[in-house]
Design an enzyme around this catalytic site. Structure first.
Site, short mmCIF file in Angstrom:
data_model
loop_
_atom_site.label_atom_id
_atom_site.label_comp_id
_atom_site.label_asym_id
_atom_site.label_seq_id
_atom_site.Cartn_x
_atom_site.Cartn_y
_atom_site.Cartn_z
N HIS A 273 0.83 -1.21 0.00
CA HIS A 273 0.00 0.00 0.00
C HIS A 273 0.86 1.25 0.00
O HIS A 273 1.87 1.34 0.68
CB HIS A 273 -1.03 -0.01 1.12
CG HIS A 273 -0.52 0.10 2.52
ND1 HIS A 273 -0.24 1.31 3.14
CD2 HIS A 273 -0.27 -0.85 3.45
CE1 HIS A 273 0.15 1.09 4.38
NE2 HIS A 273 0.15 -0.20 4.60
N ASP A 285 5.87 1.17 7.31
CA ASP A 285 4.46 0.98 6.97
C ASP A 285 3.99 2.07 6.02
O ASP A 285 3.47 3.09 6.49
CB ASP A 285 3.63 0.96 8.25
CG ASP A 285 2.18 0.62 8.04
OD1 ASP A 285 1.86 0.00 7.01
OD2 ASP A 285 1.36 0.98 8.90
N GLU A 319 -5.04 1.99 2.07
CA GLU A 319 -5.19 0.80 2.91
C GLU A 319 -5.50 1.18 4.34
O GLU A 319 -6.31 0.54 5.02
CB GLU A 319 -3.92 -0.05 2.84
CG GLU A 319 -3.99 -1.37 3.60
CD GLU A 319 -3.49 -1.29 5.03
OE1 GLU A 319 -3.64 -2.28 5.74
OE2 GLU A 319 -2.96 -0.23 5.42
N ASP A 347 3.43 -6.02 3.69
CA ASP A 347 2.94 -4.97 4.60
C ASP A 347 3.35 -5.29 6.03
O ASP A 347 2.55 -5.24 6.95
CB ASP A 347 1.42 -4.83 4.48
CG ASP A 347 0.87 -3.65 5.28
OD1 ASP A 347 1.68 -2.79 5.70
OD2 ASP A 347 -0.35 -3.60 5.51
#
Length: 464
Positions: A273, A285, A319, A347
């Site tokens: 993402h 992240d 996301e 992820d």
């Protein structure tokens, strides 16, 4: 956002000693080339330093979309395009928490994503402490009504990340559960494994049957102090959040491909993402995940012999705040869904890949085990547990597309997850390169395999 983690693995299964696939030599050479000359760190750095925070609908989100198109093209992928996605918009605004009694002081707080605002002067109320949503459910409404509910469950640090799955419901479900009992607001102990005075944000999922009350996360040290004080007697605080919902905005999923040599209509999907939370540059992240799948595709695109099927990279929009991109992709590519051989998402930061698992036809497990055999020299073990799949793969799972997990070491990940501390300084280059090598080798092997991996059985298509 990171999905609830898979269960702790059962005892590793032995990989069947089948004859090597025709592409085995290519896969091993590809794996070793990525391990020795990966560009994943530089790709991560580029997204973090040149774009930074990229929350859905923000200027950073738009900059990330442009970055992704440039980067996939520069890395040799073909058919690079942006597919429009409508995303929700939420603005954090001013946020503050002040302990009034028994000992006045400011607390370090972050609004949870999507939180309703407080009145301009805040909400002042007594605090009632419960560890979990299940503990709250046991209380009488009179004990909760008009108070600020404080969820203080601790997240356990584990290599697999299972502690997150156990603790995250205080953030996602806690506010609506508290609102049903008449609470004025919710504060939570940050869902993280660090002890820094930096709160972790993340989405709250309001339910239609409950009022939307303000919700925020305290830093772990402040949460522990509040818990100690409440063990001695009552406490009162003021919570002020100036958050607001804005009109939806336009973002995009970014796609790029290495076209297959003989079956280009069949697809191996590598996902990550593109967005991050508003407070963070999102190195782990999910800039690292973007870099892992981009590097895998770059290395495959550079090979003189392409695999039979197309390797498609999808950098999903939003996301973190509702998997808008995942839903849009499944809808836009409905006609292609039967031709998706397998999907996998990166992820979980920069951690080394430790295990590989599969969710598809049970009869295809031996074929999957053969695909992950070239990963064994990287320290990767096949486990018989069903793959879980990343959040962006939820719609594909529901449609039966087989999933793989190359599960990474999550020991450090939740120290900085959803915080401003998620920076390039936390990236371990050697671990990131190992993950990129594992994804590259797996993607090529899957794209070049004979046969297929079936479909996920109907009774396993919904995540539990």
């Amino acid at each position: 956002m990171t999905p609830p983690s898979r269960p702790e693995p059962t005892a590793p299964a032995q990989i069947a000693a089948d004859p090597p696939a025709p592409s085995a030599g290519t896969v091993e050479a590809l794996r070793d080339a990525v391990l020795s000359s990966s560009q994943a760190w530089e790709t991560t750095r580029s997204l973090v330093d040149e774009v930074g925070p990229r929350f859905a609908g923000s200027p950073g989100d738009r900059a990330a979309v442009a970055w992704a198109q440039r980067t996939l093209t520069a890395h040799g992928l073909q058919n690079v395009r942006a597919e429009k996605v409508k995303v929700p918009r939420w603005q954090r605004g001013h946020e503050a928490a002040h302990l009034i009694a028994p000992y006045p002081r400011d607390l370090v707080v972050a609004a949870l994503g999507g939180s309703a605002p407080t009145p301009p002067r805040g909400i002042t109320a007594e605090v009632i402490a419960v560890p979990t949503v299940a503990d709250l459910d046991k209380l009488d409404r009179k004990a909760v009504e008009g108070r600020i509910v404080f969820f203080h469950a601790r997240m356990e640090r584990t290599q697999t990340g299972t502690g997150y799955g156990k603790a995250v419901s205080i953030r996602t479900a806690g506010p609506s559960a508290a609102a049903r009992k008449g609470a004025a607001a919710v504060i939570i102990r940050s869902v993280g494994t660090d002890v820094e005075r930096i709160p972790h944000t993340g989405a709250v999922f309001y339910q239609a049957d409950a009022p939307r009350i303000p919700a925020a996360a305290l830093s772990v040290p402040d949460a522990e102090m509040l818990e100690r004080l409440l063990a001695k007697g009552p406490a009162k605080l003021t919570l002020t959040l100036d958050s607001k919902v804005l009109p939806d905005a336009e973002s995009a999923n970014i796609l790029g491909e290495v076209p297959g040599s003989s079956a280009p209509d069949e697809i191996v999907l590598l996902g990550a993402h593109l967005d991050s939370w508003d407070l963070t540059p999102g190195a782990l992240d999910d800039a690292a995940g973007c870099a892992i799948v981009i590097e895998a595709a770059r290395a495959i695109a550079a090979l003189p012999r392409k695999p039979r099927r197309t390797v498609r990279v999808v950098l999903f929009a939003n996301e973190e705040f509702g998997i808008s991109g995942a839903r849009a992709y499944a809808a836009a590519h409905a006609a292609e869904i039967p031709r998706h051989l397998i999907a996998i998402e990166a992820d979980l930061g920069d951690g080394k890949v430790l295990t590989a698992s599969f969710l598809g036809s049970d009869t295809a497990r031996p074929a999957f085990e053969a695909l992950v055999r070239p990963l064994v020299p990287l320290g990767v073990t096949f486990i018989p547990d069903d793959a879980h799949g990343g959040s962006d793969l939820i719609p594909l799972r529901a449609l039966g597309v087989p999933l793989a997990d190359l599960h990474q070491d999550a020991t450090r990940y939740f120290d900085v997850h959803h915080t401003p501390n998620d920076t390039m300084a936390k990236i371990v280059r050697e671990d990131l390169d190992q993950a990129a090598a594992a994804y590259a080798a797996f993607a090529y092997a899957a794209a070049d395999m004979s046969g297929d991996l079936g479909r996920i059985p109907e009774d396993k298509r919904q995540r539990r």
